[in-house]
Design a protein around this motif. Structure first.
Motif, PDB file in Angstrom:
ATOM      1  N   SER A  31      34.095  45.452  53.025  1.00 28.56           N
ATOM      2  CA  SER A  31      33.599  44.097  52.801  1.00 28.56           C
ATOM      3  C   SER A  31      33.952  43.599  51.410  1.00 28.56           C
ATOM      4  O   SER A  31      34.197  42.400  51.220  1.00 28.56           O
ATOM      5  CB  SER A  31      32.074  44.070  52.984  1.00 28.56           C
ATOM      6  N   SER A  32      33.973  44.506  50.441  1.00 36.43           N
ATOM      7  CA  SER A  32      34.289  44.096  49.078  1.00 36.43           C
ATOM      8  C   SER A  32      35.691  43.515  48.974  1.00 36.43           C
ATOM      9  O   SER A  32      35.951  42.624  48.149  1.00 36.43           O
ATOM     10  CB  SER A  32      34.157  45.282  48.121  1.00 36.43           C
ATOM     11  N   LEU A  33      36.613  44.011  49.813  1.00 37.81           N
ATOM     12  CA  LEU A  33      37.949  43.430  49.804  1.00 37.81           C
ATOM     13  C   LEU A  33      37.883  41.934  50.081  1.00 37.81           C
ATOM     14  O   LEU A  33      38.488  41.124  49.376  1.00 37.81           O
ATOM     15  CB  LEU A  33      38.820  44.113  50.866  1.00 37.81           C
ATOM     16  N   ALA A  34      37.137  41.584  51.140  1.00 38.21           N
ATOM     17  CA  ALA A  34      37.034  40.167  51.505  1.00 38.21           C
ATOM     18  C   ALA A  34      36.213  39.386  50.486  1.00 38.21           C
ATOM     19  O   ALA A  34      36.554  38.247  50.135  1.00 38.21           O
ATOM     20  CB  ALA A  34      36.422  40.031  52.898  1.00 38.21           C
ATOM     21  N   PHE A  35      35.105  39.987  50.003  1.00 36.98           N
ATOM     22  CA  PHE A  35      34.241  39.275  49.072  1.00 36.98           C
ATOM     23  C   PHE A  35      34.918  39.054  47.725  1.00 36.98           C
ATOM     24  O   PHE A  35      34.813  37.978  47.131  1.00 36.98           O
ATOM     25  CB  PHE A  35      32.933  40.048  48.869  1.00 36.98           C
ATOM     26  N   ILE A  36      35.599  40.084  47.234  1.00 36.38           N
ATOM     27  CA  ILE A  36      36.259  39.949  45.936  1.00 36.38           C
ATOM     28  C   ILE A  36      37.339  38.878  46.006  1.00 36.38           C
ATOM     29  O   ILE A  36      37.470  38.030  45.111  1.00 36.38           O
ATOM     30  CB  ILE A  36      36.854  41.296  45.486  1.00 36.38           C
ATOM     31  N   ASP A  37      38.118  38.880  47.091  1.00 37.35           N
ATOM     32  CA  ASP A  37      39.197  37.893  47.159  1.00 37.35           C
ATOM     33  C   ASP A  37      38.683  36.486  47.402  1.00 37.35           C
ATOM     34  O   ASP A  37      39.430  35.521  47.247  1.00 37.35           O
ATOM     35  CB  ASP A  37      40.197  38.290  48.250  1.00 37.35           C
ATOM     36  N   ALA A  38      37.405  36.361  47.796  1.00 34.39           N
ATOM     37  CA  ALA A  38      36.825  35.029  47.911  1.00 34.39           C
ATOM     38  C   ALA A  38      36.528  34.431  46.540  1.00 34.39           C
ATOM     39  O   ALA A  38      36.380  33.219  46.405  1.00 34.39           O
ATOM     40  CB  ALA A  38      35.544  35.082  48.742  1.00 34.39           C
ATOM     41  N   LEU A 154      25.771  46.056  46.981  1.00 32.15           N
ATOM     42  CA  LEU A 154      27.010  46.701  46.565  1.00 32.15           C
ATOM     43  C   LEU A 154      28.232  45.873  46.923  1.00 32.15           C
ATOM     44  O   LEU A 154      29.164  45.730  46.124  1.00 32.15           O
ATOM     45  CB  LEU A 154      27.098  48.089  47.207  1.00 32.15           C
ATOM     46  N   ALA A 155      28.253  45.303  48.147  1.00 27.51           N
ATOM     47  CA  ALA A 155      29.389  44.466  48.526  1.00 27.51           C
ATOM     48  C   ALA A 155      29.311  43.111  47.832  1.00 27.51           C
ATOM     49  O   ALA A 155      30.330  42.532  47.449  1.00 27.51           O
ATOM     50  CB  ALA A 155      29.432  44.282  50.039  1.00 27.51           C
ATOM     51  N   GLY A 156      28.082  42.594  47.678  1.00 30.18           N
ATOM     52  CA  GLY A 156      27.921  41.311  47.009  1.00 30.18           C
ATOM     53  C   GLY A 156      28.365  41.340  45.561  1.00 30.18           C
ATOM     54  O   GLY A 156      28.894  40.354  45.041  1.00 30.18           O
ATOM     55  N   ILE A 157      28.180  42.481  44.903  1.00 28.75           N
ATOM     56  CA  ILE A 157      28.641  42.560  43.522  1.00 28.75           C
ATOM     57  C   ILE A 157      30.156  42.531  43.460  1.00 28.75           C
ATOM     58  O   ILE A 157      30.738  42.195  42.431  1.00 28.75           O
ATOM     59  CB  ILE A 157      28.113  43.803  42.784  1.00 28.75           C
ATOM     60  N   GLY A 158      30.805  42.876  44.600  1.00 28.72           N
ATOM     61  CA  GLY A 158      32.252  42.719  44.639  1.00 28.72           C
ATOM     62  C   GLY A 158      32.640  41.265  44.439  1.00 28.72           C
ATOM     63  O   GLY A 158      33.538  40.938  43.663  1.00 28.72           O
ATOM     64  N   GLY A 159      31.927  40.373  45.158  1.00 24.47           N
ATOM     65  CA  GLY A 159      32.195  38.961  44.977  1.00 24.47           C
ATOM     66  C   GLY A 159      31.855  38.495  43.576  1.00 24.47           C
ATOM     67  O   GLY A 159      32.585  37.705  42.968  1.00 24.47           O
ATOM     68  N   ALA A 160      30.715  38.981  43.054  1.00 27.60           N
ATOM     69  CA  ALA A 160      30.317  38.578  41.708  1.00 27.60           C
ATOM     70  C   ALA A 160      31.236  39.177  40.645  1.00 27.60           C
ATOM     71  O   ALA A 160      31.480  38.575  39.599  1.00 27.60           O
ATOM     72  CB  ALA A 160      28.874  38.997  41.449  1.00 27.60           C
ATOM     73  N   ALA A 161      31.756  40.389  40.917  1.00 24.53           N
ATOM     74  CA  ALA A 161      32.645  41.031  39.945  1.00 24.53           C
ATOM     75  C   ALA A 161      34.059  40.493  40.026  1.00 24.53           C
ATOM     76  O   ALA A 161      34.881  40.753  39.142  1.00 24.53           O
ATOM     77  CB  ALA A 161      32.667  42.542  40.175  1.00 24.53           C
ATOM     78  N   GLY A 162      34.352  39.734  41.095  1.00 23.12           N
ATOM     79  CA  GLY A 162      35.698  39.211  41.270  1.00 23.12           C
ATOM     80  C   GLY A 162      36.235  38.461  40.068  1.00 23.12           C
ATOM     81  O   GLY A 162      37.363  38.718  39.617  1.00 23.12           O
ATOM     82  N   PRO A 163      35.471  37.509  39.507  1.00 22.21           N
ATOM     83  CA  PRO A 163      35.979  36.800  38.333  1.00 22.21           C
ATOM     84  C   PRO A 163      36.288  37.715  37.149  1.00 22.21           C
ATOM     85  O   PRO A 163      37.266  37.497  36.425  1.00 22.21           O
ATOM     86  CB  PRO A 163      34.836  35.824  37.994  1.00 22.21           C
ATOM     87  N   PHE A 164      35.468  38.748  36.940  1.00 25.49           N
ATOM     88  CA  PHE A 164      35.726  39.687  35.853  1.00 25.49           C
ATOM     89  C   PHE A 164      37.018  40.469  36.110  1.00 25.49           C
ATOM     90  O   PHE A 164      37.880  40.602  35.234  1.00 25.49           O
ATOM     91  CB  PHE A 164      34.562  40.650  35.688  1.00 25.49           C
ATOM     92  N   ILE A 165      37.151  40.997  37.339  1.00 21.35           N
ATOM     93  CA  ILE A 165      38.351  41.765  37.677  1.00 21.35           C
ATOM     94  C   ILE A 165      39.589  40.879  37.553  1.00 21.35           C
ATOM     95  O   ILE A 165      40.609  41.270  36.976  1.00 21.35           O
ATOM     96  CB  ILE A 165      38.222  42.338  39.099  1.00 21.35           C
TER      97      ILE A 165
END
Length: 508
Positions: A31-38, A154-165
Motif C-alpha cells: 500500500s505504501s507504494l501507492a500512497f507514497i506515489d500519491a 504504517l501505510a499512511g505514513i508512507g503518504g505523509a513521508a512522500g514529500p520528504f522522500i
C-alpha cells in the motif's frame, strides 16, 4: 461409505503473532507504494515543470492521471480480488506498479510521464483494495481493528513521508529517482506475499467482469476531470470544455444505470444499504478532498513563496509521519472500544485548525513558528481520523464484500482528491505558469487552504451526525461458513456456528 474430509479451517492470524506481522508487512509495504506515489510527486512538481517545460495544467495531469485511473479502476480491482484471489491480484498490482514506475523514471517528456502515471494508477487500483481485504479476511475478528489501525498508521505514513522522500531525492539526485525507488520495494513485497500471505476469495463473487461499468466509470471521471483542468486555460465557454464535462456526466449517469440493471454488477448498489457505510464514505469524500488539496498546494507554497528547498519542504511534513506511526494503531483500538464517532469528529476538526494555521505561510516563513505548529495539529487530527474511518467503513459492509468495500472507500477517497486538485486552481484563480510567480501563488494558496479547512469541518459534521458503531461481528472464529480455495464445492462445506451460511468466505 466414507465420510468426505472436512473443509480446512480458515487461516486467521493473530495481531501479535509472527505470521500476522508478515501479513501486515506485505500489505503495508504494498500500500505504501501507492500512497507514497500519491504524494511524493508533489514536492518534485517545480523541478519536473522546469525540466520538461510543463504548465500548471500539465502538472495537474501528472497528479491526476495517476489518481484518475486509480479511482476509475479500483472497484474493478476489488471485485477481481474477491473473484480471483486477493493475494494474486495484489501481487499482479505490485508488479504492474513497479514496471509503470520504471517507465515514469525514463519519461523523456511530460506527455510520456502523464501516460506512465496513468499506468501506475492501474497497478495501484489492483493492489490497494487487495491489501485491506487481505487484512479483513486474514486476521481474527477481534484483531482486525488493531491490524487495520496499524496498517493505516504504517501505510499512511508512507503518504505523509512522500514529500520528504521526494524532496531528498530531488535535491541529492534527480526527480526521476522518486519513481526508480519503487522497484526494490516491489520486489520485497512480492517475495513476502508469496511466502507469507494466505489466499482468500469470495465464492459468491460475480463470475464475469463488468467491463461496461468499468469503461463508463473511467469515461465519467475522465471527462469531468479533463473538463475542469481544461477550464483553467480556456474558460468555461470553450466547446471542448463543455463537451468533456457533458461526456463525463453522461458516463457517470450511465455507470449508475448500468449497475442498477446488470445481472452481475461490478458495484452492487445494495452495499450502500447500510447507513453507516453511506455516512463513512460521505465523510471520506470531504476529508480526502481536503487532504488532496493540502498536499498538492503546500509543497508549492513552501518552495515558490517561502523559499524552502525541496528537501526542507519535504521535511516540513515529517511530524505528520511520526504522529501517525505512534498514534494510528492506538486510535484504531480506541475507536473499537468507544465507537468511531468521537475520533472521526474530533480528528477532522483538528485537521481543519491545522490547515487554517497554514494560511499564515508567506515569504520568509519560519519553520519553527509558522510551519511546525499547524503541521503538528494537522498530524494529530489525521492520526485520530484515518484508522477509525477505514475500520468503520469495512466493518459496515458484509465480510464477503471486504474487497468491494475497500474498493468503494478507496475510490471515494481518490475521486475526492482528484476533483479537488482539478477544481482548486479554478476557485483560487491560478492557471498556466502562474505557479512560478510568488505574488500570484500566495493569495491563491490561502484561498485553497480555507476551502480545504471547510471540507474538513464538513467531514467532522457528517461524522458527528451520522456515524455510529457498526454491529459487532460474532467473536467465534467458526461463526461464518468457510471453504478452502482448493476444497470441496461450496454446497459441501460444513455449516458451523449460529450464523452458518450467513456470510461465506473462502480461505486457505
Amino acid at each position: 461409505m466414507t465420510t468426505p474430509p472436512a473443509a480446512a479451517a480458515p487461516v486467521q492470524v493473530a495481531y501479535g503473532e509472527r505470521h500476522g506481522r508478515w501479513v501486515l508487512a506485505a500489505t503495508v509495504l504494498g500500500s505504501s507504494l501507492a500512497f507514497i506515489d500519491a504524494t511524493v510527486v508533489n514536492v518534485a512538481l517545480p523541478r519536473i515543470g522546469e525540466a520538461l517545460g510543463a504548465r500548471l495544467s500539465d502538472l495537474t495531469w501528472v497528479i491526476n492521471a495517476y489518481t484518475l485511473t486509480l479511482a476509475s479502476l479500483i472497484l474493478l480491482g476489488g471485485s477481481l480480488g474477491d473473484r480471483l484471489g486477493r493475494r494474486r491480484v495484489f501481487v499482479v498490482g505490485v508488479v504492474w506498479f513497479a514496471l509503470a514506475s520504471l517507465l515514469c523514471g525514463l519519461a523523456p517528456n511530460v506527455q510520456t510521464l502523464i501516460a506512465a502515471r496513468g499506468l501506475q494508477g492501474v497497478g495501484g487500483a489492483l493492489l490497494t483494495p487487495g491489501s485491506l481485504a487481505i487484512l479483513q479476511s486474514s486476521f481474527r475478528p477481534e484483531d482486525r481493528g488493531r491490524a487495520i489501525g496499524a496498517w493505516s498508521g504504517l501505510a499512511g505514513i508512507g503518504g505523509a513521508a512522500g514529500p520528504f522522500i521526494g524532496g531528498w531525492l530531488v535535491q541529492v539526485s534527480s526527480w526521476r529517482w522518486i519513481f526508480f525507488i519503487n522497484l526494490p520495494v516491489a520486489v520485497a513485497v512480492v517475495l513476502i506475499a508469496q511466502r507469507q500471505v494466505p489466499e482468500t476469495r469470495d465464492p459468491m463473487a460475480p463470475r464475469h467482469v463488468d467491463v461496461a461499468a468499468a469503461v463508463l466509470g473511467a469515461v465519467g471521471l475522465g471527462g469531468v476531470t479533463n473538463g475542469l483542468i481544461a477550464w483553467q486555460n480556456t474558460g468555461p465557454g470553450n466547446a471542448a470544455v463543455l463537451v468533456s464535462l457533458l461526456a463525463g456526466v453522461a458516463g457517470l449517469v450511465g455507470f449508475v444505470v448500468r449497475e442498477r440493471t446488470a445481472a452481475e454488477p461490478m458495484l452492487p448498489l445494495d452495499i450502500f444499504a447500510s447507513p453507516i457505510f453511506r455516512a463513512t464514505n460521505a465523510a471520506t469524500f470531504a476529508i480526502y478532498a481536503a487532504l488532496g488539496g493540502v498536499f498538492f498546494w503546500l509543497v508549492l507554497q513552501l518552495q515558490v513563496v517561502a523559499g524552502f528547498s525541496p528537501i526542507a519542504a519535504g521535511l516540513a511534513l515529517l511530524p505528520v509521519t511520526g504522529l501517525m506511526l505512534v498514534l494510528s494503531a492506538r486510535m484504531g483500538g480506541l475507536a473499537q472500544r468507544i465507537g468511531p464517532r468521537i475520533p472521526m469528529t474530533v480528528g477532522p476538526l483538528l485537521c481543519a485548525v491545522g490547515v487554517a494555521g497554514l494560511t499564515r505561510l508567506g515569504a520568509g516563513a519560519s519553520y519553527l513558528t509558522d510551519v511546525l505548529p499547524p503541521v503538528v495539529i494537522f498530524g494529530l487530527g489525521l492520526s485520530a481520523t484515518v484508522a477509525p474511518l477505514t475500520a468503520t467503513t469495512l466493518a459496515a459492509a458484509p465480510e464477503q464484500h471486504a474487497g468491494l468495500a475497500s474498493g468503494v472507500n478507496n475510490a471515494v477517497a481518490r475521486v475526492a482528491g482528484l476533483l479537488c486538485v482539478a477544481v482548486l486552481p479554478l476557485v483560487a484563480g491560478l492557471s498556466g505558469e502562474a505557479y512560478h510567480d510568488p505574488a500570484l501563488l500566495e493569495p491563491a494558496f490561502r484561498t485553497a487552504m480555507w476551502v480545504c479547512a471547510g471540507l474538513l469541518v464538513a467531514g467532522a459534521v457528517l461524522s458527528a451526525l451520522f456515524v455510529r458503531q457498526p454491529a459487532a461481528e460474532p467473536s467465534e472464529p467458526t461463526a461464518r461458513r468457510y471453504c478452502p480455495v482448493d476444497g470441496p464445492p461450496l454446497q459441501e462445506c460444513p455449516r458451523q456456528g449460529p450464523l452458518a451460511g450467513a456470510g461465506r468466505e473462502s480461505a486457505t
